[in-house]
Design an enzyme around this catalytic site. Structure first.
Site, PDB file in Angstrom:
ATOM      1  N   CYS A   1     -53.732  18.263 -48.140  1.00  0.00           N
ATOM      2  CA  CYS A   1     -52.990  19.408 -48.688  1.00  0.00           C
ATOM      3  C   CYS A   1     -53.934  20.586 -48.812  1.00  0.00           C
ATOM      4  CB  CYS A   1     -52.410  19.053 -50.059  1.00  0.00           C
ATOM      5  SG  CYS A   1     -51.546  20.434 -50.855  1.00  0.00           S
TER       6      CYS A   1
ATOM      7  N   GLU B   1     -33.711  13.385 -38.938  1.00  0.00           N
ATOM      8  CA  GLU B   1     -34.821  14.066 -38.273  1.00  0.00           C
ATOM      9  C   GLU B   1     -34.897  13.845 -36.759  1.00  0.00           C
ATOM     10  OE1 GLU B   1     -35.615  15.443 -41.982  1.00  0.00           O
ATOM     11  OE2 GLU B   1     -35.231  13.338 -41.593  1.00  0.00           O
TER      12      GLU B   1
ATOM     13  N   ALA C   1     -58.171  28.727 -44.746  1.00  0.00           N
ATOM     14  CA  ALA C   1     -58.047  28.470 -46.182  1.00  0.00           C
ATOM     15  C   ALA C   1     -58.181  26.991 -46.504  1.00  0.00           C
ATOM     16  CB  ALA C   1     -56.704  29.002 -46.693  1.00  0.00           C
TER      17      ALA C   1
ATOM     18  N   GLY D   1     -64.947  31.928 -46.832  1.00  0.00           N
ATOM     19  CA  GLY D   1     -65.188  32.959 -45.836  1.00  0.00           C
ATOM     20  C   GLY D   1     -66.590  33.523 -45.892  1.00  0.00           C
TER      21      GLY D   1
ATOM     22  N   GLN E   1     -57.726  36.997 -49.789  1.00  0.00           N
ATOM     23  CA  GLN E   1     -56.871  37.052 -48.605  1.00  0.00           C
ATOM     24  C   GLN E   1     -55.494  36.430 -48.864  1.00  0.00           C
ATOM     25  OE1 GLN E   1     -57.746  38.530 -45.526  1.00  0.00           O
ATOM     26  NE2 GLN E   1     -59.503  39.287 -46.679  1.00  0.00           N
TER      27      GLN E   1
ATOM     28  N   MET F   1     -43.444  10.799 -46.380  1.00  0.00           N
ATOM     29  CA  MET F   1     -44.322  11.691 -45.622  1.00  0.00           C
ATOM     30  C   MET F   1     -45.466  10.868 -45.050  1.00  0.00           C
ATOM     31  SD  MET F   1     -46.461  15.112 -46.643  1.00  0.00           S
ATOM     32  CE  MET F   1     -45.067  16.195 -46.344  1.00  0.00           C
TER      33      MET F   1
ATOM     34  N   ARG G   1     -34.464  24.206 -33.240  1.00  0.00           N
ATOM     35  CA  ARG G   1     -35.023  25.561 -33.172  1.00  0.00           C
ATOM     36  C   ARG G   1     -34.608  26.391 -34.382  1.00  0.00           C
ATOM     37  NH1 ARG G   1     -39.447  25.576 -30.731  1.00  0.00           N
ATOM     38  NH2 ARG G   1     -39.311  23.580 -31.830  1.00  0.00           N
TER      39      ARG G   1
ATOM     40  N   ARG H   1     -37.291  22.164 -49.100  1.00  0.00           N
ATOM     41  CA  ARG H   1     -37.691  23.391 -49.802  1.00  0.00           C
ATOM     42  C   ARG H   1     -37.212  23.425 -51.257  1.00  0.00           C
ATOM     43  NH1 ARG H   1     -41.047  26.791 -50.093  1.00  0.00           N
ATOM     44  NH2 ARG H   1     -39.934  28.732 -49.816  1.00  0.00           N
TER      45      ARG H   1
ATOM     46  N   HIS I   1     -36.554  17.175 -35.508  1.00  0.00           N
ATOM     47  CA  HIS I   1     -37.884  17.768 -35.331  1.00  0.00           C
ATOM     48  C   HIS I   1     -37.912  18.751 -34.177  1.00  0.00           C
ATOM     49  CE1 HIS I   1     -39.826  15.601 -38.450  1.00  0.00           C
ATOM     50  NE2 HIS I   1     -39.775  14.420 -37.885  1.00  0.00           N
TER      51      HIS I   1
ATOM     52  N   GLN J   1     -50.135  23.492 -43.282  1.00  0.00           N
ATOM     53  CA  GLN J   1     -51.388  23.567 -42.530  1.00  0.00           C
ATOM     54  C   GLN J   1     -52.207  22.288 -42.609  1.00  0.00           C
ATOM     55  OE1 GLN J   1     -53.677  27.179 -43.253  1.00  0.00           O
ATOM     56  NE2 GLN J   1     -51.804  28.323 -43.610  1.00  0.00           N
TER      57      GLN J   1
ATOM     58  N   TYR K   1     -34.775  10.892 -35.126  1.00  0.00           N
ATOM     59  CA  TYR K   1     -35.323   9.607 -34.691  1.00  0.00           C
ATOM     60  C   TYR K   1     -34.202   8.725 -34.119  1.00  0.00           C
ATOM     61  CZ  TYR K   1     -39.631  11.042 -37.022  1.00  0.00           C
ATOM     62  OH  TYR K   1     -40.768  11.719 -37.378  1.00  0.00           O
TER      63      TYR K   1
ATOM     64  N   ARG L   1     -31.677   7.470 -45.160  1.00  0.00           N
ATOM     65  CA  ARG L   1     -31.893   8.913 -44.997  1.00  0.00           C
ATOM     66  C   ARG L   1     -30.929   9.410 -43.932  1.00  0.00           C
ATOM     67  NH1 ARG L   1     -35.396  12.866 -46.665  1.00  0.00           N
ATOM     68  NH2 ARG L   1     -35.962  14.475 -45.154  1.00  0.00           N
TER      69      ARG L   1
END
Length: 692
Positions: free
Chosen positions: A364, A175, A678, A669, A424, A37, A266, A299, A263, A350, A177, A225
Site C-alpha cells: 500500500c 470481475e 511516492a 525526492g 507534491q 484482494m 472500459r 469506492r 477487468h 499504485q 472470471y 461474489r
C-alpha cells in the site's frame, strides 16, 4: 486548495457500521468485510506465515469478516502458472492462517476463483475458445465433461478449505472470471445445457453453488461474489442478474457480495476518479430482491460514506478491501473514537493492484508495511532509548518518517518551509479526479497530532539549528527542473507548480513540455469538466456511458466514448509533448493509465512524441517533430520536464556537525527525484524510521 469532497453530515459515530450481524451460520462482530484482494502471498505454501501475519493483523484490527485472495479449484483455473490453488498441501499450511484470525476473534472465508480466459498460461479454459485482452494465451473450450469436472473441483476445494479451519468459502462469480464468462452471451455461445439462453448460461454457477453447499455442510458460510454490472458490451441484463441471485439463494448461498465491472471493461470502477459509492444503487436494488445479506463494494473507502450506505438501507455489509490494506486497525479506531486517525486510502492502486497485475507482491502506498508485516517492523523504544529526531520537509516522505518515528517512541520535530503540509501530494489533490488525496493529508495531520509530533510550519532550519538532534531526516523533496531553452518573449512560461497553486492563469492554447505523470495530470487539469464528475455520481455515469443493463444495453454500458455528452469539458487547445518516442502515458500504472489516456483522447489533447525543443519566441514554441521544424502558436507553455532533488541541507548538516551527531538520512525526492515515486518515498521513510 482542492475542492473539499462532500461528506455525509452527522456525528462521527458509526452505530450501523459497528453493529454485529447474524449471518445464519455465525455472527460477525461488525459490518466491515475485508473483501478479497490478491497480494501475492497466496501463491506459495511457504508464504503462509507471512499471509497469516498480514490477515491476522486485520483480524486484530477488528474486521468483522475477512475474505482471502482467490485460490483456484484446479490447475486450469490458476491465474498464473504458479498461481494460488486450493490443494491439500497449500491448505494444510493455511491452518496457521485460520488459527491467527480465530485467535483474534475474527472470521475468514477462502475465495475460490477460476480464471477462465484470464489465465496467464496455456492451460486456461472457458465457456468457449477465446482470448481476452488480459492474456496472450487463447483459452480452450471446456467440454461438457470438463464443465462437470470443474463443478466437482470447486466442491472438493471448498471441502479442503473448511477442513483447514476456514469459516466457509466465497465463490468468485464476478470481475469477468470463469463464472462471469459463462453468464455473459458475449463469451458464452454454447448450444448445450451450459449455454443456449440465459437459463443455460447460469446453469454452471448454480451447479457450483449447490455442489459447494453440499461439500461444506450446514455450519460453514457460503458467499457468492455476483456481478451487478458487467460493463462490457454483450454482458448480462439486470433481469438475468436478478434471476441468478434468486437461484443462488435457493441453492444455499448465505451472502451475496457485489462486484462491478469486468477487468477488461472500459469503464473505471475502483480508481480514485470514480465517485464514492458510485454503484451503491445497484446493491440496493439487489437487496430488495433477495432475503440474504448483501455486501456493497467499489469506492466505499470512507467510514462516513459506509455508515451512510448502511443507514440508508442500501446494504447489510460493506467491503473495504483497500482501506484495510491502508489501515488494518480501521474498525478498532472507529470503535475507540479515533476515526480522524484512520489512514486514508486514496484508491491510487499504485502499490496494490498495479503490483498484482505485474506479478509482484502487493502492498500500500500509504502503508508500506501491508503485506510485509514480518519484514518491516516498527518496534517501540523505551523512554531511555528515545532519540531526538528532526524531520525537514512535510511532503509524503517527511510526514510518514515523522509519524513512524514518533509512534516508535522517539521525540520528533517536523519542519516545513511552507505554510501547509503535503508537498507534491498537495499539488496532486488539485487535479480533478484526485480530490481524495486531500483526505490523506487530513489523516496525516490528525495522526501527527495524536503521536505528539511538533510541527513548525513556515520554518526553514539552518544546519546549525539541527545540531542538537540525534538524527536529521532530510525530506526536502524536489524542485521543478528548469529547461535550457532560449526564450525571447511570446507565450508565458510557467511551471506546473505555479499552475496548480494558482499563481499563474493559463491561456486558451497551451503546450505542456513533458508527458510523464505530472504532464498527464496537468493536461487533465486543463481540460477536465468543471465541476469534476468525481464529485457527482450522476454526471460521472453519464460521462462514462453507464446505463441500465437491459436488452438494448447489455452489460449496462453504451458504446459512445466517455465525455461525448455535453459535460462541461473545458474548450482549450492543449498540446502534450515528450522527447521519447514511446506512447504518451506508457509509464502510468497498469490499472489507472488507460483511464488517463482515455480522458486525454476524448478531451482532444494533441500528442507529440520524439520532439526536440528549439526556442520560444513571439511566434510560439518552436520544435522539431518527424524531422521537420514546427511552431505551435500557443499562449502558455507549462514546464513539466521533471524535477531535481533539493538536498543541499544534508551536506550542510554533515559539514557543520564535524564528526559528531546528528546522523543524517536523506529520503524521498530529496534522495531520488526520478518519476516522483511516492510509493518508494513513503516506504523509504518507514524503513529509516524503523532503523532509528
Amino acid at each position: 486548495m482542492p475542492t473539499p469532497l462532500p461528506h455525509p453530515t452527522g456525528p462521527r459515530t458509526y452505530p450501523a457500521l459497528l453493529s454485529p450481524l447474524d449471518l445464519g451460520r455465525f455472527e460477525v462482530r461488525n459490518r466491515i468485510v475485508m473483501g478479497s484482494m490478491h497480494v501475492g502471498l497466496e501463491d506459495r505454501p511457504a508464504d503462509a506465515k507471512k499471509l497469516a501475519a498480514y490477515l491476522g493483523e486485520r483480524a486484530r484490527g477488528g474486521a468483522g469478516l475477512i475474505v482471502t485472495g482467490g485460490f483456484s479449484p484446479d490447475r486450469t483455473g490458476r491465474l498464473t502458472p504458479r498461481g494460488a490453488q486450493a490443494t491439500d498441501r497449500a491448505l494444510r499450511a493455511h491452518r496457521m492462517v485460520t488459527r491467527e484470525v480465530h485467535e483474534a476473534d475474527g472470521r475468514i472465508l477462502l475465495q475460490l476463483l477460476h480464471a477462465g480466459r484470464y489465465a496467464f498460461h496455456p492451460l486456461g479454459a472457458s465457456a468457449g475458445r477465446a482470448r481476452s485482452r488480459l492474456s496472450p494465451f487463447r483459452a480452450r473450450r471446456l467440454t461438457r465433461r470438463g464443465v462437470g469436472r470443474t463443478v466437482d473441483h470447486f466442491a472438493e476445494a471448498a471441502r479442503r478449505a473448511v477442513d483447514a479451519g476456514y469459516d466457509g468459502v466465497e465463490i468468485m462469480g464476478s470481475e469477468g472470471y470463469l463464472l462471469n464468462q459463462f453468464l455473459a452471451p458475449t463469451t458464452n455461445r454454447r448450444r448445450d445445457r451450459w449455454g443456449r439462453g440465459a437459463e443455460g448460461r447460469r446453469a454452471m454457477p448454480l451447479a457450483i453453488a449447490r455442489a459447494v453447499r453440499e461439500a461444506i455442510g450446514e455450519d460453514a458460510l457460503l458467499s457468492y461474489r455476483i456481478s451487478l454490472l458487467d460493463l462490457v458490451p454483450g454482458g448480462q441484463t439486470w433481469d438475468e442478474t436478478a434471476a441468478l441471485a434468486s437461484g443462488l439463494t435457493e441453492r444455499g448461498v448465505d451472502v451475496l457480495s457485489t462486484g462491478i465491472g469486468w477487468h477488461e471493461a472500459r469503464v473505471p470502477t475502483i480508481v480514485t476518479s470514480v465517485p464514492r459509492a458510485a454503484f451503491v444503487e445497484q446493491t440496493a436494488r439487489l437487496r430488495e430482491h433477495v432475503e440474504v445479506p448483501v455486501v456493497a463494494s467499489n469506492r466505499i473507502h470512507d467510514p462516513e460514506v459506509a455508515e451512510q450506505v448502511l443507514t440508508d438501507g442500501h446494504a447489510d455489509l460493506i467491503s473495504m478491501a483497500r482501506p484495510l490494506l491502508a489501515d488494518p486497525h480501521l474498525p478498532a479506531k472507529l470503535a475507540d473514537g479515533r476515526a480522524p486517525q484512520v489512514v486514508a486510502c486514496i484508491s491510487c492502486n499504485q502499490a496494490c493492484l498495479d503490483k498484482v497485475f505485474e506479478g509482484e507482491r502487493a502492498s500500500c502506498l500509504v502503508n508500506p508495511r501491508a503485506g510485509h508485516e514480518t519484514e518491516l517492523v516498527l518496534r517501540p523504544v523505551t523512554q531511555r532509548r528515545a532519540r531526538k529526531v528532526a524531520v525537514v520537509g512535510a511532503g509524503p516522505a517527511g510526514l510518514e518518517a515523522a509519524l513512524s518515528a514518533a509512534e516508535r517512541g522517539h521525540v520528533v520535530t517536523l519542519f516545513e518551509a511552507g505554510e501547509e503540509i503535503g508537498g507534491q501530494l498537495r499539488l496532486a489533490a488539485h487535479i480533478p479526479g484526485k480530490e481524495d488525496y486531500a483526505q490523506a493529508l487530513r489523516s496525516w495531520r490528525m495522526r501527527l497530532a495524536a503521536a505528539g509530533v511538533g510541527i513548525r510550519l513556515g520554518t526553514r532550519p539552518a544546519a546549525d539549528d539541527l545540531l542538537g538532534f540525534h538524527d536529521v531526516i532530510v525530506a526536502t523533496g524536489v524542485v521543478p527542473r528548469v529547461i535550457d531553452l532560449p526564450v525571447d518573449g511570446g507565450p508565458q512560461v510557467i511551471s506546473y507548480a505555479d499552475l496548480l497553486e494558482g499563481r499563474a492563469e493559463p491561456g486558451e492554447r497551451v503546450a505542456i513540455i513533458g508527458a510523464g505523470g505530472i504532464g498527464v495530470d496537468v493536461a487533465e487539469y486543463l481540460t477536465s469538466p468543471r465541476p469534476s464528475p468525481t464529485l457527482e455520481t450522476a454526471r460521472w455515469t453519464t460521462h462514462w456511458g453507464v446505463v441500465e443493463a437491459d436488452e438494448e444495453h447489455r452489460g449496462g454500458v453504451t458504446t459512445r466514448p466517455p465525455g461525448s455528452a455535453d459535460d462541461g469539458r473545458l474548450a482549450r487547445e492543449v498540446h502534450l509533448l515528450q522527447r521519447k518516442e514511446t506512447r504518451i502515458g506508457a509509464g502510468l500504472g497498469r490499472t489507472t493509465g488507460w483511464v488517463h489516456r482515455t480522458e486525454l483522447r476524448h478531451a482532444g489533447v494533441i500528442h507529440h512524441r520524439g520532439v526536440t525543443y528549439r526556442r520560444i519566441d513571439a511566434d510560439g514554441l518552436h520544435l522539431i517533430e518527424d524531422g521537420a521544424e514546427h511552431t505551435l502558436a500557443v499562449d502558455t507553455v507549462v514546464v513539466c520536464a521533471g524535477q531535481v532533488s533539493a538536498n543541499d541541507l544534508a551536506d550542510e548538516v554533515r559539514a557543520a556537525r564535524q564528526g559528531r551527531t546528528p546522523r543524517v538520512h536523506v529520503i524521498g525526492g530529496a534522495d531520488v527525484a526520478a518519476e516522483l515515486d511516492a510509493e518508494r518515498a513513503i516506504r523509504q521513510a518507514v524503513e529509516v524510521a524503523a532503523g532509528l
